[in-house]
Scaffold this motif. Structure first.
Motif, PDB file in Angstrom:
ATOM      1  N   LEU A 158     -47.763  10.791  -7.661  1.00  0.00           N
ATOM      2  CA  LEU A 158     -46.844  11.822  -7.160  1.00  0.00           C
ATOM      3  C   LEU A 158     -46.480  12.805  -8.269  1.00  0.00           C
ATOM      4  N   GLY A 159     -46.254  12.274  -9.468  1.00  0.00           N
ATOM      5  CA  GLY A 159     -45.914  13.142 -10.592  1.00  0.00           C
ATOM      6  C   GLY A 159     -47.032  14.080 -10.976  1.00  0.00           C
ATOM      7  N   ARG A 160     -48.253  13.716 -10.646  1.00  0.00           N
ATOM      8  CA  ARG A 160     -49.407  14.570 -10.951  1.00  0.00           C
ATOM      9  C   ARG A 160     -49.788  15.460  -9.774  1.00  0.00           C
ATOM     10  N   GLY A 161     -49.029  15.368  -8.677  1.00  0.00           N
ATOM     11  CA  GLY A 161     -49.341  16.197  -7.516  1.00  0.00           C
ATOM     12  C   GLY A 161     -50.571  15.737  -6.778  1.00  0.00           C
ATOM     13  N   ARG A 171     -43.254   5.868 -24.946  1.00  0.00           N
ATOM     14  CA  ARG A 171     -44.151   7.031 -25.019  1.00  0.00           C
ATOM     15  C   ARG A 171     -45.092   7.066 -23.819  1.00  0.00           C
ATOM     16  N   TYR A 172     -45.296   5.915 -23.196  1.00  0.00           N
ATOM     17  CA  TYR A 172     -46.234   5.820 -22.090  1.00  0.00           C
ATOM     18  C   TYR A 172     -45.516   5.984 -20.756  1.00  0.00           C
ATOM     19  N   THR A 173     -46.098   6.820 -19.891  1.00  0.00           N
ATOM     20  CA  THR A 173     -45.476   7.138 -18.612  1.00  0.00           C
ATOM     21  C   THR A 173     -45.201   5.888 -17.793  1.00  0.00           C
ATOM     22  N   ARG A 174     -46.188   5.005 -17.706  1.00  0.00           N
ATOM     23  CA  ARG A 174     -46.010   3.808 -16.880  1.00  0.00           C
ATOM     24  C   ARG A 174     -44.847   2.960 -17.377  1.00  0.00           C
ATOM     25  N   ASN A 175     -44.675   2.859 -18.677  1.00  0.00           N
ATOM     26  CA  ASN A 175     -43.562   2.079 -19.206  1.00  0.00           C
ATOM     27  C   ASN A 175     -42.220   2.719 -18.879  1.00  0.00           C
ATOM     28  N   ARG A 176     -42.141   4.043 -18.950  1.00  0.00           N
ATOM     29  CA  ARG A 176     -40.886   4.706 -18.599  1.00  0.00           C
ATOM     30  C   ARG A 176     -40.545   4.467 -17.132  1.00  0.00           C
ATOM     31  N   ILE A 177     -41.554   4.519 -16.274  1.00  0.00           N
ATOM     32  CA  ILE A 177     -41.314   4.254 -14.853  1.00  0.00           C
ATOM     33  C   ILE A 177     -40.834   2.820 -14.661  1.00  0.00           C
ATOM     34  N   ARG A 178     -41.519   1.870 -15.315  1.00  0.00           N
ATOM     35  CA  ARG A 178     -41.181   0.453 -15.132  1.00  0.00           C
ATOM     36  C   ARG A 178     -39.783   0.128 -15.650  1.00  0.00           C
ATOM     37  N   LEU A 179     -39.450   0.664 -16.820  1.00  0.00           N
ATOM     38  CA  LEU A 179     -38.206   0.264 -17.477  1.00  0.00           C
ATOM     39  C   LEU A 179     -37.008   1.115 -17.085  1.00  0.00           C
ATOM     40  N   GLN A 180     -37.245   2.354 -16.669  1.00  0.00           N
ATOM     41  CA  GLN A 180     -36.125   3.246 -16.384  1.00  0.00           C
ATOM     42  C   GLN A 180     -35.992   3.608 -14.906  1.00  0.00           C
ATOM     43  N   LEU A 181     -37.123   3.873 -14.262  1.00  0.00           N
ATOM     44  CA  LEU A 181     -37.063   4.362 -12.886  1.00  0.00           C
ATOM     45  C   LEU A 181     -36.989   3.237 -11.854  1.00  0.00           C
ATOM     46  N   LEU A 182     -37.776   2.182 -12.009  1.00  0.00           N
ATOM     47  CA  LEU A 182     -37.772   1.112 -11.018  1.00  0.00           C
ATOM     48  C   LEU A 182     -36.415   0.431 -10.875  1.00  0.00           C
ATOM     49  N   PRO A 183     -35.673   0.182 -11.964  1.00  0.00           N
ATOM     50  CA  PRO A 183     -34.329  -0.381 -11.772  1.00  0.00           C
ATOM     51  C   PRO A 183     -33.412   0.539 -10.963  1.00  0.00           C
ATOM     52  N   ALA A 197     -54.749  -8.914 -11.747  1.00  0.00           N
ATOM     53  CA  ALA A 197     -53.407  -9.439 -11.507  1.00  0.00           C
ATOM     54  C   ALA A 197     -52.384  -8.357 -11.172  1.00  0.00           C
ATOM     55  N   GLN A 198     -52.821  -7.180 -10.792  1.00  0.00           N
ATOM     56  CA  GLN A 198     -51.877  -6.110 -10.468  1.00  0.00           C
ATOM     57  C   GLN A 198     -51.089  -6.475  -9.209  1.00  0.00           C
ATOM     58  N   HIS A 199     -49.790  -6.200  -9.244  1.00  0.00           N
ATOM     59  CA  HIS A 199     -48.877  -6.681  -8.211  1.00  0.00           C
ATOM     60  C   HIS A 199     -48.122  -5.526  -7.561  1.00  0.00           C
ATOM     61  N   ALA A 200     -47.093  -5.864  -6.767  1.00  0.00           N
ATOM     62  CA  ALA A 200     -46.382  -4.847  -5.984  1.00  0.00           C
ATOM     63  C   ALA A 200     -45.718  -3.794  -6.862  1.00  0.00           C
ATOM     64  N   ASP A 201     -45.153  -4.213  -8.002  1.00  0.00           N
ATOM     65  CA  ASP A 201     -44.520  -3.245  -8.894  1.00  0.00           C
ATOM     66  C   ASP A 201     -45.555  -2.315  -9.520  1.00  0.00           C
ATOM     67  N   ASP A 202     -46.712  -2.846  -9.873  1.00  0.00           N
ATOM     68  CA  ASP A 202     -47.792  -2.000 -10.395  1.00  0.00           C
ATOM     69  C   ASP A 202     -48.215  -0.966  -9.355  1.00  0.00           C
ATOM     70  N   GLN A 203     -48.227  -1.378  -8.091  1.00  0.00           N
ATOM     71  CA  GLN A 203     -48.605  -0.445  -7.031  1.00  0.00           C
ATOM     72  C   GLN A 203     -47.614   0.713  -6.939  1.00  0.00           C
ATOM     73  N   VAL A 204     -46.318   0.403  -7.006  1.00  0.00           N
ATOM     74  CA  VAL A 204     -45.297   1.456  -6.963  1.00  0.00           C
ATOM     75  C   VAL A 204     -45.442   2.384  -8.163  1.00  0.00           C
ATOM     76  N   GLU A 205     -45.651   1.814  -9.346  1.00  0.00           N
ATOM     77  CA  GLU A 205     -45.821   2.638 -10.552  1.00  0.00           C
ATOM     78  C   GLU A 205     -47.013   3.580 -10.398  1.00  0.00           C
ATOM     79  N   THR A 206     -48.115   3.060  -9.858  1.00  0.00           N
ATOM     80  CA  THR A 206     -49.314   3.881  -9.667  1.00  0.00           C
ATOM     81  C   THR A 206     -49.039   5.031  -8.712  1.00  0.00           C
ATOM     82  N   MET A 207     -48.322   4.763  -7.621  1.00  0.00           N
ATOM     83  CA  MET A 207     -48.011   5.808  -6.649  1.00  0.00           C
ATOM     84  C   MET A 207     -47.075   6.862  -7.240  1.00  0.00           C
TER      85      MET A 207
END
Length: 329
Positions: free
Chosen positions: A137-140, A193-205, A123-133
């Protein structure tokens, strides 16, 4: 309200409407909003052809409640549910997110194979795709990272599909709320504490406020990177065929450095699911270049294992202890 009426209004149903899905089909079902929307849509689209697969991670006390919720939902939908229990705790120095992801895919594959389901929908969607990218990028990461999650992939002998990659998360949540469809709100999704959550809750908005079309532009970048990545994979396949598996040092040493790096990355990932860091790969390239005599030894840490020279070829060995097998129910 009927499942079919739900599915007519469900953005997941619109996404799978023209998908010629391989049947029977497994659906990875956590009980969360996204997988709930997909399961409802799939159950309505292919009645009697869908089975739900649930992974009990054992990472939090609420996991038993998640399983109970999934059983109740599947009973109401008339969808068989299969549960796999796995210890997804991470080893020292290992990313907890990576450990949980590996355990989840391995367990889903075991569940699917036990039910003779060669295909599983995620069920991964467009927002999950952005988070993954963004994580890549953060890992180079290189092109493979920028390509994000593929629509189709094979892992552990099972075909995984992502039919919702063009669906926005907000659309799925709005349908869940409007239809009052029961689902789970996993409290771990709010853990910063989890990177994906910080991206979803802080960076995507912040991205949405600055670049309102960021999901579409990121998707275009992913498609372009995937095309370039496929071209490099074709070159690597040619070089792997020439070098053999395990690869012969003489053939590897005949390749230009960038082409050698390309074939080593693909060999390690394809044969061993190992991804070397940039520093590890550079060190391995240097050692191969210096390996001009039979007495030259190579033994280097790469990913969770090590690459070692044995005679005229290179081998990779896993240094990580095997994960505890899942219990399937």
């Amino acid at each position: 309200m009927s499942v079919r009426l739900f599915s007519m209004q469900n953005p997941a149903a619109l996404a799978i409407a023209s998908w010629a899905a391989p049947l029977p089909l497994g659906v990875a079902y956590s009980g969360g909003a996204d997988s709930t929307a997909l399961l409802y849509a799939a159950a309505a689209r292919w009645p009697g052809q869908v089975q739900a697969l649930h992974v009990h991670h054992g990472l939090q006390a609420a996991a038993d409640g998640f399983e109970a919720h999934c059983r109740a939902t599947c009973k109401a939908l008339g969808v068989p549910l299969h549960v796999g229990r796995v210890d997804a705790r991470h080893a020292p120095g290992e990313s907890p997110e990576d450990a949980a992801r590996r355990a989840r895919y391995a367990t889903l594959a075991q569940l699917a194979q036990a039910q003779k389901l060669p295909d599983v929908a995620l069920a991964q969607h467009a927002d999950d795709q952005v988070e993954t990218m963004l994580i890549a990028l953060g890992r180079g990461a290189g092109l493979d990272g920028l390509a994000g999650m593929p629509r189709h992939m094979q892992r552990h002998g099972v075909n995984f599909h992502r039919p919702l990659l063009e669906v926005h998360a907000v659309a799925l949540r709005e349908w869940i709320t409007a239809s009052r469809t029961p689902h789970i709100d996993d409290p771990s999704n709010a853990d910063l504490r989890y990177t994906r959550n910080r991206i979803r809750l802080q960076l995507l908005p912040a991205l949405a406020a600055t670049l309102p079309q960021f999901r579409e532009t990121f998707a275009r970048t992913a498609r372009n990177a995937a095309k370039a990545s496929r071209l490099l994979a074709e070159v690597a396949a040619t070089d792997i065929a020439a070098a053999g598996v395990p690869p012969a040092l003489a053939i590897l040493r005949s390749l230009p450095r960038e082409r050698l790096a390309n074939v080593l990355r693909h060999w390690l990932r394809r044969e061993h699911d190992a991804v070397p860091s940039e520093a590890q790969l550079d060190q391995l390239l240097d050692q191969i270049a210096a390996c001009s005599t039979r007495s030259h030894r190579i033994r280097l840490k790469v990913a969770d294992g090590y690459v070692q020279r044995e005679g005229d070829v290179l081998h990779w060995y896993n240094a990580r202890p095997p994960s505890q097998p899942a219990a399937l129910r």
